[in-house]
Design an enzyme around this catalytic site. Structure first.
Site, PDB file in Angstrom:
ATOM      1  N   HIS A 181      -6.573  -7.233  -0.043  1.00  0.00           N
ATOM      2  CA  HIS A 181      -6.682  -5.808  -0.357  1.00  0.00           C
ATOM      3  C   HIS A 181      -5.968  -5.505  -1.680  1.00  0.00           C
ATOM      4  CE1 HIS A 181      -6.912  -6.213   4.067  1.00  0.00           C
ATOM      5  NE2 HIS A 181      -7.823  -5.262   3.978  1.00  0.00           N
ATOM      6  N   ASP A 240      -4.690 -12.707   3.874  1.00  0.00           N
ATOM      7  CA  ASP A 240      -5.877 -12.180   4.557  1.00  0.00           C
ATOM      8  C   ASP A 240      -7.161 -12.444   3.777  1.00  0.00           C
ATOM      9  OD1 ASP A 240      -4.923 -10.425   2.663  1.00  0.00           O
ATOM     10  OD2 ASP A 240      -4.849  -8.673   3.983  1.00  0.00           O
ATOM     11  N   HIS A 294       0.808  -1.234   0.000  1.00  0.00           N
ATOM     12  CA  HIS A 294       0.000   0.000   0.000  1.00  0.00           C
ATOM     13  C   HIS A 294       0.839   1.282   0.000  1.00  0.00           C
ATOM     14  CE1 HIS A 294      -3.606  -2.299   0.431  1.00  0.00           C
ATOM     15  NE2 HIS A 294      -3.319  -2.752   1.628  1.00  0.00           N
ATOM     16  N   ASP A 309      -3.335 -10.718  -2.202  1.00  0.00           N
ATOM     17  CA  ASP A 309      -3.751 -10.200  -0.903  1.00  0.00           C
ATOM     18  C   ASP A 309      -5.227  -9.775  -0.995  1.00  0.00           C
ATOM     19  OD1 ASP A 309      -2.090  -8.634   1.595  1.00  0.00           O
ATOM     20  OD2 ASP A 309      -4.058  -7.802   1.102  1.00  0.00           O
TER      21      ASP A 309
HETATM   22 ZN   LIG Z   1      -4.333  -7.143   2.902  1.00  0.00          ZN
END
Ligand SMILES: [Zn+2]
Length: 392
Positions: free
Chosen positions: A173, A260, A135, A171
């Site tokens: 996200h 995740d 990120h 992931d």
């Molecule tokens: Zn994540």
């Protein structure tokens, strides 16, 4: 068995924000302990390599000098924390902590070391479980990520070896920082599978984010429905990764292995089991063997069920990278110690057995929506990559 290196030293567990923060470095220590307990690393064909921190010059491959200077200023005790807001630092997710420049440089250096041993021909695959901080942007921290180790390593490989890089990220996200840093670069193709930004941080990663300028067509996003289970996610991944690789012809694959997306993860709403991640890595290994002389630079990423999921998932990732699947059974002494420490019921096998988690009632609808998304991605992206655009 192929040659693979585990890039690790215990000091990497120093990347932590504060007690109770979800990004708990114990997940890394537990993972490495389980890999070692199963005797899956530490011999001649599977060395454990100690990394070094990234230098400031190396951080500047992916970050602005103003940002790195700000992180350094904010890393000493007693700073005026208000300054952090301009740089994405100081909120709940990414608090300002003393020493953060050093700890984030260590993580960036670990993934860079993984890239260096792979590109130097010392091993075909390397795994940097501390890395995967996808990120972080060029001039902004975000979502637990201060420096983007993935982008630093990719830029280094571009500069030193001139390679074309396929970046694959599963992931939960969206890999927004990596995508943004390479958004206009046709030599780095980012391919991210994640829970749709309609429901989850960082609220980006839609199909129509396809890159800019010369990089148009080289950002590929596969937003998945909340509740997505193994079969639907596997179909999307297996439909797209080989096809995109065949069209793009990478020299190396960088793989972000955030776990995740597991059904037990507290921060997302996907419903994968651990065996799915192993399948992903096995496929990526096959694709790398086909197009990249086997080269894979792998990292960790998200994963917040730190006792019940992360060590199991990443031990499977490591086994698949080695081409030598990890045995299913987890040794009793390791389980006992983790159960005692966590007070949680930790499964006794690496691979969640079939039927371990109930299916969601909306399964058919979710599968249909995901299948439509995959077709949409195929229709938009593959023609651009293969030069068939005009025919569509
Ligand atoms: Zn994540």
């Amino acid at each position: 068995m192929t040659d693979a290196a585990l890039v690790w030293e215990d000091a990497l567990a120093g990347y932590r924000f504060r007690p109770g923060h979800p990004l708990d470095p114990r997940r890394l220590a537990l993972t490495v302990a389980l890999i070692r307990r199963l005797e899956l690393a530490g011999d001649a064909s599977r060395p454990v390599i100690a990394p070094r921190p990234a230098t400031e010059a190396e951080l500047l491959l992916a970050h602005s000098s103003e940002y790195v200077a700000a992180v350094k200023r904010l890393s000493v005790a007693g700073v005026r924390a208000a300054e952090g807001a301009a740089w994405g630092l100081g909120d709940e997710d990414t608090p300002i902590v003393e020493g953060m420049h050093a700890m984030a440089s260590a993580v960036a250096g670990a993934t860079l070391t993984a890239a260096q041993v792979v590109m130097g021909g010392r091993v075909r695959r390397a795994f940097s479980p501390a890395g995967g901080l996808h990120h972080a942007h060029r001039s902004r921290a975000s979502g637990f990520c201060v420096y983007n180790d993935l982008a630093v390593a990719i830029r280094w490989m571009r500069r030193e070896h001139g390679v074309r890089v396929l970046y694959v990220d599963y992931d939960a996200h969206h890999g927004d920082g990596v995508q943004a840093i390479f958004y206009d670069d046709p030599e780095v193709l980012t391919l991210s599978f994640h829970e749709s930004g309609l429901y989850l941080f960082p609220t980006t990663g839609f199909v129509d984010e396809m890159g800019a300028g010369d990089g148009y067509g080289y950002s590929v996003n596969v937003p998945l429905e909340p509740g997505t289970e193994d079969d639907s996610w596997r179909a999307a991944f297996f439909d797209l990764v080989p096809a995109v690789a065949e069209a793009f012809r990478p020299d190396v694959i960088v793989l972000q292995n955030g776990c995740d997306g597991h059904v037990l993860d507290p921060l997302a709403h996907l419903r994968a089991t651990t065996g799915l991640f192993e399948d992903f890595v096995r496929l990526v290994g096959e694709v790398a063997d086909r197009w990249c002389e086997g080269r894979v630079v792998a990292t960790g990423g998200g994963g917040y069920a730190i006792h019940a999921v992360v060590p199991r998932a990443w031990t499977l990732v490591w086994g698949a990278l080695c081409g030598d699947p990890a045995p299913d059974r987890i040794p009793d002494d390791w389980l006992e110690a983790v159960r005692r420490e966590s007070g949680e019921a930790v499964p006794a096998v690496l691979r969640d057995p079939p039927g371990a988690f109930p299916s969601v009632p909306e399964r058919a609808e979710i599968e249909a929506t995901n299948a439509r998304t995959v077709r949409d991605v195929q229709r938009r992206v593959l023609p651009l990559l293969t030069g068939w655009g005009l025919a569509f």
